[in-house]
Design a protein around this motif. Sequence first.
Motif, PDB file in Angstrom:
ATOM      1  N   ALA A  50       0.833  -1.213   0.000  1.00 45.43           N
ATOM      2  CA  ALA A  50       0.000   0.000   0.000  1.00 45.43           C
ATOM      3  C   ALA A  50       0.863   1.257   0.000  1.00 45.43           C
ATOM      4  O   ALA A  50       0.548   2.234  -0.698  1.00 45.43           O
ATOM      5  CB  ALA A  50      -0.930  -0.007   1.216  1.00 45.43           C
TER       6      ALA A  50
ATOM      7  N   GLU B 107       2.208   1.721  -3.412  1.00 48.99           N
ATOM      8  CA  GLU B 107       1.154   2.238  -4.308  1.00 48.99           C
ATOM      9  C   GLU B 107       1.004   3.742  -4.112  1.00 48.99           C
ATOM     10  O   GLU B 107       0.828   4.499  -5.084  1.00 48.99           O
ATOM     11  CB  GLU B 107      -0.174   1.523  -4.036  1.00 48.99           C
ATOM     12  N   GLY B 108       1.093   4.181  -2.862  1.00 41.83           N
ATOM     13  CA  GLY B 108       1.039   5.622  -2.570  1.00 41.83           C
ATOM     14  C   GLY B 108       2.206   6.347  -3.195  1.00 41.83           C
ATOM     15  O   GLY B 108       2.053   7.445  -3.755  1.00 41.83           O
TER      16      GLY B 108
ATOM     17  N   PHE C  29       4.674  12.564   2.221  1.00 36.82           N
ATOM     18  CA  PHE C  29       4.576  11.126   1.954  1.00 36.82           C
ATOM     19  C   PHE C  29       5.463  10.340   2.931  1.00 36.82           C
ATOM     20  O   PHE C  29       5.033   9.348   3.529  1.00 36.82           O
ATOM     21  CB  PHE C  29       4.988  10.823   0.509  1.00 36.82           C
TER      22      PHE C  29
ATOM     23  N   GLN D 259       4.070  10.272   6.453  1.00 37.96           N
ATOM     24  CA  GLN D 259       2.953   9.323   6.604  1.00 37.96           C
ATOM     25  C   GLN D 259       3.458   7.877   6.565  1.00 37.96           C
ATOM     26  O   GLN D 259       2.991   7.030   7.329  1.00 37.96           O
ATOM     27  CB  GLN D 259       1.912   9.553   5.514  1.00 37.96           C
TER      28      GLN D 259
ATOM     29  N   VAL E 234       4.940   6.740   9.889  1.00 38.15           N
ATOM     30  CA  VAL E 234       3.947   6.321  10.898  1.00 38.15           C
ATOM     31  C   VAL E 234       3.708   4.817  10.776  1.00 38.15           C
ATOM     32  O   VAL E 234       3.694   4.081  11.767  1.00 38.15           O
ATOM     33  CB  VAL E 234       2.618   7.094  10.706  1.00 38.15           C
ATOM     34  N   THR E 235       3.530   4.359   9.529  1.00 37.50           N
ATOM     35  CA  THR E 235       3.305   2.928   9.277  1.00 37.50           C
ATOM     36  C   THR E 235       4.511   2.106   9.720  1.00 37.50           C
ATOM     37  O   THR E 235       4.373   1.089  10.412  1.00 37.50           O
ATOM     38  CB  THR E 235       3.047   2.694   7.776  1.00 37.50           C
TER      39      THR E 235
END
Lengths: 113, 174
Positions: free
Chosen positions: B72, B75-76, B151, B154, B157-158
């Motif tokens: 994911a 993909e981002g 980006f 974010q 964080v993951t």
Amino acid sequence: MFQKSLSILVMAVAVGASFAPWLQAQTPSPANHAVAIQSFAFGPVRVEIKAGDSVQWTNKDFAPHTATADDEGWSSSELKNGASDSIVFKTAGSFAYHCKYHPQMKGVIVVRD
Amino acid sequence: MNTFKTIALATTLLLSASGFARAQAGLNDLEVAHSAYTADLIDIEYAKIALAKTKNPEVKAFAELMIRDHTAVNEGAGALLAKLKVKPQENDFSKALQAGATKKNAELNGLTGEAFDKAYAANELAYHQTVNKIVGQTWIPNVKNPEVKAFLEQALVTFKVHEDHAGHMVSALK
């Protein structure tokens, strides 16, 4: 006689029409409550709603998430980045939920009659 | 003889570590993007090895999570690069990452059972600790494009959630 009946009919329709919005206002439509999923957290964590209302989750993270009842009685679909899903809560109660992929993410929906 | 071997090994490790540190300093935004993308792909490959080898349900669930989340994130990254109409640039650091991963893949493929599970878990913790440090302390402060910076913030964080999860997995397997 015919004219009198017509007048009464017109008056009745007019009165009915003027009351129609008022009658509608007395029966509010179910509300939709938004919950954002961001930085691996549900926000707000606790949502209080009325029976018949819905909750809509929107995922703002890259990672896919779900909103899944702890007792697995209901679940959103898998929410990819930017996706939303809604669930209608018809019965009163307190419903704890989590993300099935990241179980540390927790929330609760409190439904009142 | 053993002392000599130990010193030689320590020197090799130190040199690789300093080379690693040098390689990730001073990258431009497109090189950072390529390195981040490569780092994601590497962890997906580790997870695929784990799915093929482990019988431990927690390790399997973690590996599935790594594939789902890192796919994911990539993909981002792909969507952002398409929006910016740019292509990521291969560089010394992304090459060093890939070279290190090739060695680690061979090591993991040589293990089975609990030994594999422990090695995979330890590698996941160490890998996320290393990558997260680079992303947080070097790339985010230095990238120029605000969308690339957002980006990375974010994505970090993951990756931090993964680091915590890997830490729990290491403890559970002791």
